[in-house]
Design an enzyme around this catalytic site. Structure first.
Site, PDB file in Angstrom:
ATOM      1  N   GLU A 122       0.846  -1.177   0.000  1.00 52.40           N
ATOM      2  CA  GLU A 122       0.000   0.000   0.000  1.00 52.40           C
ATOM      3  C   GLU A 122       0.894   1.243   0.000  1.00 52.40           C
ATOM      4  O   GLU A 122       1.875   1.272   0.735  1.00 52.40           O
ATOM      5  CB  GLU A 122      -0.892   0.047   1.238  1.00 52.40           C
ATOM      6  CG  GLU A 122      -1.905   1.173   1.140  1.00 52.40           C
ATOM      7  CD  GLU A 122      -2.860   1.246   2.350  1.00 52.40           C
ATOM      8  OE1 GLU A 122      -2.731   0.442   3.292  1.00 52.40           O
ATOM      9  OE2 GLU A 122      -3.713   2.122   2.315  1.00 52.40           O
ATOM     10  N   GLY A 254       3.322   2.315  10.859  1.00 57.14           N
ATOM     11  CA  GLY A 254       3.102   1.533  12.066  1.00 57.14           C
ATOM     12  C   GLY A 254       2.849   0.071  11.726  1.00 57.14           C
ATOM     13  O   GLY A 254       3.533  -0.822  12.233  1.00 57.14           O
ATOM     14  N   ALA A 255       1.880  -0.158  10.844  1.00 54.58           N
ATOM     15  CA  ALA A 255       1.549  -1.533  10.491  1.00 54.58           C
ATOM     16  C   ALA A 255       0.670  -1.548   9.255  1.00 54.58           C
ATOM     17  O   ALA A 255       0.144  -0.517   8.848  1.00 54.58           O
ATOM     18  CB  ALA A 255       0.825  -2.213  11.642  1.00 54.58           C
ATOM     19  N   MET A 256       0.498  -2.762   8.686  1.00 53.08           N
ATOM     20  CA  MET A 256      -0.216  -2.890   7.416  1.00 53.08           C
ATOM     21  C   MET A 256      -1.124  -4.118   7.423  1.00 53.08           C
ATOM     22  O   MET A 256      -0.704  -5.198   7.828  1.00 53.08           O
ATOM     23  CB  MET A 256       0.839  -2.972   6.289  1.00 53.08           C
ATOM     24  CG  MET A 256       0.252  -3.190   4.915  1.00 53.08           C
ATOM     25  SD  MET A 256      -0.803  -1.781   4.426  1.00 53.08           S
ATOM     26  CE  MET A 256      -1.928  -2.627   3.321  1.00 53.08           C
ATOM     27  N   GLU A 257      -2.336  -3.906   6.930  1.00 49.09           N
ATOM     28  CA  GLU A 257      -3.419  -4.889   7.055  1.00 49.09           C
ATOM     29  C   GLU A 257      -3.486  -5.942   5.959  1.00 49.09           C
ATOM     30  O   GLU A 257      -4.573  -6.482   5.695  1.00 49.09           O
ATOM     31  CB  GLU A 257      -4.747  -4.140   7.089  1.00 49.09           C
ATOM     32  CG  GLU A 257      -5.187  -3.477   5.760  1.00 49.09           C
ATOM     33  CD  GLU A 257      -4.802  -2.017   5.594  1.00 49.09           C
ATOM     34  OE1 GLU A 257      -3.826  -1.579   6.248  1.00 49.09           O
ATOM     35  OE2 GLU A 257      -5.472  -1.311   4.829  1.00 49.09           O
ATOM     36  N   ASN A 258      -2.383  -6.302   5.296  1.00 52.46           N
ATOM     37  CA  ASN A 258      -2.417  -7.306   4.229  1.00 52.46           C
ATOM     38  C   ASN A 258      -3.294  -8.494   4.620  1.00 52.46           C
ATOM     39  O   ASN A 258      -3.222  -8.986   5.740  1.00 52.46           O
ATOM     40  CB  ASN A 258      -1.009  -7.841   3.963  1.00 52.46           C
ATOM     41  CG  ASN A 258       0.024  -6.745   3.946  1.00 52.46           C
ATOM     42  OD1 ASN A 258      -0.045  -5.860   3.129  1.00 52.46           O
ATOM     43  ND2 ASN A 258       0.952  -6.782   4.895  1.00 52.46           N
ATOM     44  N   HIS A 290      -6.675  -2.152  15.040  1.00 52.30           N
ATOM     45  CA  HIS A 290      -6.894  -1.394  13.801  1.00 52.30           C
ATOM     46  C   HIS A 290      -6.644  -2.275  12.573  1.00 52.30           C
ATOM     47  O   HIS A 290      -7.502  -2.387  11.691  1.00 52.30           O
ATOM     48  CB  HIS A 290      -5.968  -0.180  13.809  1.00 52.30           C
ATOM     49  CG  HIS A 290      -6.047   0.654  12.568  1.00 52.30           C
ATOM     50  ND1 HIS A 290      -6.795   1.797  12.498  1.00 52.30           N
ATOM     51  CD2 HIS A 290      -5.465   0.510  11.345  1.00 52.30           C
ATOM     52  CE1 HIS A 290      -6.680   2.322  11.293  1.00 52.30           C
ATOM     53  NE2 HIS A 290      -5.868   1.563  10.573  1.00 52.30           N
ATOM     54  N   GLU A 291      -5.494  -2.905  12.522  1.00 55.95           N
ATOM     55  CA  GLU A 291      -5.164  -3.707  11.327  1.00 55.95           C
ATOM     56  C   GLU A 291      -6.098  -4.901  11.222  1.00 55.95           C
ATOM     57  O   GLU A 291      -6.518  -5.275  10.137  1.00 55.95           O
ATOM     58  CB  GLU A 291      -3.700  -4.152  11.337  1.00 55.95           C
ATOM     59  CG  GLU A 291      -2.664  -3.035  11.509  1.00 55.95           C
ATOM     60  CD  GLU A 291      -2.839  -1.846  10.581  1.00 55.95           C
ATOM     61  OE1 GLU A 291      -3.486  -1.984   9.531  1.00 55.95           O
ATOM     62  OE2 GLU A 291      -2.334  -0.752  10.920  1.00 55.95           O
ATOM     63  N   HIS A 294      -9.437  -3.869   9.793  1.00 55.19           N
ATOM     64  CA  HIS A 294      -9.419  -3.643   8.345  1.00 55.19           C
ATOM     65  C   HIS A 294      -9.879  -4.878   7.578  1.00 55.19           C
ATOM     66  O   HIS A 294     -10.265  -4.764   6.418  1.00 55.19           O
ATOM     67  CB  HIS A 294      -8.000  -3.301   7.873  1.00 55.19           C
ATOM     68  CG  HIS A 294      -7.683  -1.835   7.856  1.00 55.19           C
ATOM     69  ND1 HIS A 294      -8.527  -0.883   7.335  1.00 55.19           N
ATOM     70  CD2 HIS A 294      -6.570  -1.162   8.274  1.00 55.19           C
ATOM     71  CE1 HIS A 294      -7.951   0.317   7.436  1.00 55.19           C
ATOM     72  NE2 HIS A 294      -6.775   0.176   8.010  1.00 55.19           N
TER      73      HIS A 294
HETATM   74  N1  BES Z   1      -3.068   0.902   5.817  1.00 57.17           N
HETATM   75  C1  BES Z   1      -2.295   1.532   6.818  1.00 57.17           C
HETATM   76  C2  BES Z   1      -0.821   1.407   6.614  1.00 57.17           C
HETATM   77  C3  BES Z   1      -0.254   2.258   5.496  1.00 57.17           C
HETATM   78  C4  BES Z   1      -0.176   3.604   5.621  1.00 57.17           C
HETATM   79  C5  BES Z   1       0.247   1.729   4.349  1.00 57.17           C
HETATM   80  C6  BES Z   1       0.385   4.373   4.618  1.00 57.17           C
HETATM   81  C7  BES Z   1       0.786   2.495   3.355  1.00 57.17           C
HETATM   82  C8  BES Z   1       0.871   3.833   3.484  1.00 57.17           C
HETATM   83  C9  BES Z   1      -2.608   0.967   8.196  1.00 57.17           C
HETATM   84  O1  BES Z   1      -3.842   0.394   8.323  1.00 57.17           O
HETATM   85  C10 BES Z   1      -2.558   2.108   9.159  1.00 57.17           C
HETATM   86  O2  BES Z   1      -3.399   2.949   9.082  1.00 57.17           O
HETATM   87  N2  BES Z   1      -1.566   2.142  10.031  1.00 57.17           N
HETATM   88  C11 BES Z   1      -1.330   3.221  10.940  1.00 57.17           C
HETATM   89  C12 BES Z   1      -1.661   2.850  12.353  1.00 57.17           C
HETATM   90  C13 BES Z   1      -3.095   2.935  12.709  1.00 57.17           C
HETATM   91  C14 BES Z   1      -3.343   2.510  14.135  1.00 57.17           C
HETATM   92  C15 BES Z   1      -3.697   4.296  12.484  1.00 57.17           C
HETATM   93  C16 BES Z   1       0.139   3.535  10.864  1.00 57.17           C
HETATM   94  O3  BES Z   1       0.862   2.758  10.262  1.00 57.17           O
HETATM   95  O4  BES Z   1       0.549   4.560  11.373  1.00 57.17           O
HETATM   96 ZN    ZN Z   2      -5.433   1.717   8.626  1.00 59.62          ZN
END
Ligand code: BES
Ligand code: ZN
Length: 869
Positions: A122, A254-258, A290-291, A294
């Site tokens: 993403e 922070g993290a990714m919801e693959n 959160h992840e 998703h």
């Molecule tokens: N889908 C995002 C991760 C992401 C963000 C991928 C930007 C590519 C580009 C993920 O679900 C997300 O939102 N992560 C947040 C943490 C969340 C608790 C708000 C993050 O990574 O900061």
């Molecule tokens: Zn997110």
């Protein structure tokens, strides 16, 4: 490699892709510098599309061969992708490409972190893995084979086979490419198990590098709680046989919801009492939730295009906030979120980077994962829920999941389920998605003939690209409080839709109520005393409230408001008023503030975490914003001095209470990261900070020695550094934790955060020369340079040392990691608030960045937008 020339993409230009994808087969032959990716993709013409151009995205790929229906072809390849002539019927595309994960420092696509392969796709990273229609509205079923000499080989979905040096995976749920993931490494699992409400057994794994096994238990429990909560509250069940989480040390976000294979920054999942603070635990619980959430809001229902990002992110942030409120304290979570929104989102929305929750154009989508899309996007959902009510919200969500499962949707689809559920016309509400800028709501009161009237006025300042603003629907939660402190009108939602609107309240046998509402008759002839209004309870809308209340009224609300948010807000407003006066007139701190705080601290019936919050002060950057709004140029040093003085005076004022607070918050029980103990430690830490102002750090030094958890260890060390001491402790900390990356990030960050303004830049320079300063690791880079940007007085040192230092490092990081560089440019977004000298210094640095040869598209877009303020 240089990015493709920047072009602007517009929401209004959306057209569907000319082909549908029935299936995707990928084979990876892993090698650090020459990984081969073979794709076999079944395409067929999309009956809903007009344009049949066959364009596949692809960047930094070496094309080895391509075939259509088995016949070799020579596509037309550019920097951004390829075009080819294809049949006007279903066909099979095959391609083989070579990529270089070992040299991928941007951490997007397939890359390596400590010998482990991992992906981040993403938003548009899949195009760095193979040629593909890399857009979220193209959904397909993926089958993956991984060949590689590593013990653990993971991808999305369910495992379908494995042997020595290979593994196969199948994901039965159609998904866009941005949810693709692959991990290969020498990893250990912390296993778990979950049975869904319909009886599906799910195997859970938290995969970590050897050595991190001891930091998994908390994350695993958080995952199970999340799975249960989504079943209980949203009726959403997990839909695969396995759910894998992997911790990675090098990660931009922070993290990714693959799908079925979430990838986490190790800082967002690994935790232990010895190495993590209570704040870390809470954040980890929220990110895992959160992840996981998703899976339904993002994966099963995804976005049509990236302009719709808030469809998944705003909703999922809203859901994770509900989860945290349920797991911990709802008022405390609400207050934390309001603090965060004001600090980050208001700053963004009132500066050069302001954009709507659903932007209408972008150059680099990575620059739009913003506080506006996320946090304001979540607030918009909260307002919708307040307006339609809990029951209608639940029905609308059922309809949303039902109607749109398996689709790539838009905000229009989202709004429509609410309209269809409630019969309401939400046309005006939709402005929350299209209009940027923070609405300001000003309040005037009128009191005549026993009728109490509130007149509300809304206005939103012009923002880049939007000079005219229309009134928005603002749910304003109001309560009234009688002279004796009792509530005489419970929370009532005012639907504020016009530019100016009056709401009259009349006195009845049951207290006050909104005129025109159903309820008991007005008591005529009664002579009630004027009530005190508590406005915007629970922070019912993301607006700036301008309500000129006297210190006495604020102190009254701080003592009596039954709404915990507004009670806290009353204290916060008192603090702001007194600080601004101190800054502008050198006034002494107001006793209304000091006495009010003292009374709350004394009240042992109040939740300790809530009392800790009452002791908080607005950030120095927020104070600067407030002064700027009032037409005064903020002086960072004057702000810093006022905050220091207020802290010192507060410490003296509550001095007698401090021993009691220390004993009240000392914990005998074994460590637990739960909300209760965390609250006690938060109050204890706040008390320790005040004590240290009086004893020069003597108690902090003792606490540091006996600390058996990271929360206490860090709060004691902060107090020592703040007092100009702690050198010995800092060295001891280093010796103890030098092999733990996540703890070392704290060691780096704390020294910058706690430094005196005159020394911040020198400390940063010194730390960036430390052998453990690995600047290519985003966590470490942010620990040091991010802390510089958030140390307000230090960053804004008058000679510009902070600015040039940050700019030096951004210029150095850009070719290596454009995404992280671009995000950190936002440190400069508030530059127009400051004096002409500082503005000139910042402009020089921004220009210097902008003129750097081969600057990335990401950073170019950010500095240009900021400079065009
Ligand atoms: N889908 C995002 C991760 C992401 C963000 C991928 C930007 C590519 C580009 C993920 O679900 C997300 O939102 N992560 C947040 C943490 C969340 C608790 C708000 C993050 O990574 O900061
Ligand atoms: Zn997110």
């Amino acid at each position: 490699m240089r990015d493709a020339a920047p072009t602007t993409i517009y929401l209004k230009d959306y057209t569907p892709f000319g082909y549908l994808v029935d299936s995707v087969h990928l084979t990876f032959d892993l090698a650090p510098n020459a990984t081969r990716v073979t794709s076999r993709i079944a395409f067929r013409p999309n009956p809903d599309a007009l344009d049949r151009q066959f364009f596949l995205h692809g960047e930094q790929l070496k094309l080895i061969r391509a075939t259509v229906d088995g016949v070799e072809i020579t596509p037309d390849v550019t920097e951004t992708g390829l075009t080819a002539v294809v049949p006007d019927a279903a066909f099979v595309w095959e391609a083989e490409v070579e990529i270089d994960p070992g040299n991928n420092t941007a951490l997007e696509g397939l890359y390596m972190s400590n010998g482990m392969y991992c992906t981040q796709c993403e938003a548009e990273g899949f195009r760095k893995i193979t040629f593909y229609p890399d857009r979220p509205d193209v959904m397909s079923i993926f089958t993956v084979r991984i060949n590689g000499a590593l013990p653990v080989l993971l991808s999305n979905g369910n495992p379908t086979g494995k042997g020595d040096g290979w593994a196969e995976w199948n994901d039965p749920w159609p998904k866009p490419a941005y949810l693709f993931a692959l991990v290969a490494g020498d990893l250990i699992t912390h296993p778990g198990q979950f049975t869904t409400k319909s009886g599906r057994e799910v195997e859970l794994n938290l995969w970590v590098r050897p050595g991190d096994e001891g930091k998994c238990a908390f994350g695993m429990e958080a995952l199970k709680k999340s799975m249960k909560w989504d079943e209980d509250v949203y009726g959403r069940e997990y839909d695969l046989d396995v759910f894998n989480i992997v911790a990675v040390d090098d990660f931009n976000m922070g993290a990714m919801e693959n799908k079925g294979l979430n990838i986490f920054n190790s800082s967002a999942v690994l935790a232990s009492p010895e190495t993590s603070t209570d704040m870390n635990f809470e954040r980890i619980e929220a990110i895992i939730a959160h992840e996981y959430f998703h899976n339904w809001t993002g994966n099963r229902i995804t976005c049509r295009d990236w302009f719709q990002l808030c469809l998944k992110e705003g909703l999922t942030v809203y859901r994770d906030a509900q989860f945290t409120s349920d797991m911990r304290s709802a008022p405390v979570k609400r207050i934390h979120d309001a603090i965060d929104l004001r600090a980050r989102q208001f700053a963004e929305d009132n500066g050069p980077l302001s954009h709507p929750v659903r932007p209408e154009s972008f150059q680099e989508i990575n620059n739009f994962y913003t506080a506006t899309v996320y946090e304001k996007g979540a607030e918009v959902i909260g307002m919708l829920k307040r307006l339609v009510g809990d029951e209608a919200y639940a029905q609308a969500l059922e309809l949303y999941f039902d109607r749109h499962d398996g689709q790539a949707c838009t905000i229009e689809d989202w709004i429509k389920v609410f309209e269809d559920t409630t019969g309401r016309d939400l046309t005006q509400f939709k402005r929350w998605y299209s209009q940027s800028g923070t609405p300001r709501v000003s309040v005037t009161e009128e009191w005549t003939d026993g009728i109490y009237t509130l007149t509300l006025r809304q206005r939103t300042d012009p923002t880049p690209g939007q000079s005219e603003k229309l009134p928005q629907v603002i749910p304003v939660a109001v309560g009234l409080i009688g002279a004796n402190g009792d509530e005489t009108m419970p929370t009532t939602i005012l639907e504020f839709t016009q530019e100016t609107q009056s709401f009259a309240f009349e006195y009845t046998v049951e207290g006050w109520r909104l005129q025109g509402c159903e309820g008991p008759e007005r008591v005529s002839g009664a002579n009630p005393p004027k009530p005190t209004a508590s406005i915007l309870r629970d922070f019912s809308a993301p607006v700036i409230l301008e309500h000129d209340q006297s210190s006495a009224e604020r102190a009254f609300l701080l003592a009596h408001d039954s709404d915990p948010f507004n009670r806290w807000q009353a204290g916060r407003s008192l603090a702001e008023d007194t600080l601004i006066k101190m800054i502008l007139t050198d006034a002494a701190p107001e006793t209304d503030y000091l006495d009010g705080i003292l009374a709350v601290l004394r009240d042992s019936d109040l939740d300790p975490s809530y009392r800790a919050l009452i002791l908080g002060l607005p950030s120095q950057s927020e104070l600067a914003a407030m002064m700027h709004e009032q037409g005064v140029t903020p002086d960072p040093m004057a702000i810093w001095t006022a905050v220091e003085t207020l802290r010192q005076v507060t410490a003296q004022h509550v001095q007698d209470l401090l021993p009691r607070l220390h004993s009240e918050t000392s914990i005998e029980a074994p460590f637990s990261p739960d909300a209760e103990q965390a609250g006690q430690r938060a109050l204890g830490g706040a008390a320790l900070a005040l004590t240290s102002r009086l004893d020069g750090g003597a108690k902090a030094a003792e606490d540091y020695q006996r600390a058996d958890n990271m929360t206490l260890q860090l709060s004691a060390l902060s107090c020592l550094l703040r007092a100009g001491k702690g050198e010995q402790e800092l060295n001891a900390f280093y010796d103890r934790w030098q092999d733990d990356r996540l703890v070392m990030d704290k060691w780096f960050g704390l020294q910058v955060a706690m430094s005196a303004p005159a020394e911040t830049a020198d400390i940063v320079s010194h730390l960036t020369g430390h052998p453990d300063f690995n600047w290519k690791n985003p966590n470490r880079f942010r620990a040091v340079l991010g802390a510089l940007a958030t140390n307000h007085a230090g960053f804004h040192r008058a000679d510009g040392a902070g600015y040039s230092l940050l700019a030096d490092w951004l210029i150095k990081l850009d070719p290596v990691n454009p995404q992280t560089t671009a995000r950190m440019c936002s440190a400069f977004q508030t530059w127009k608030r400051y004096d002409a000298d500082r503005q000139a210094l910042i402009r020089n640095q921004l220009t210097r960045i902008a003129e750097t040869p081969d600057l990335s598209r990401d950073t170019t877009e950010m500095v240009t937008r900021i400079l065009n303020a």
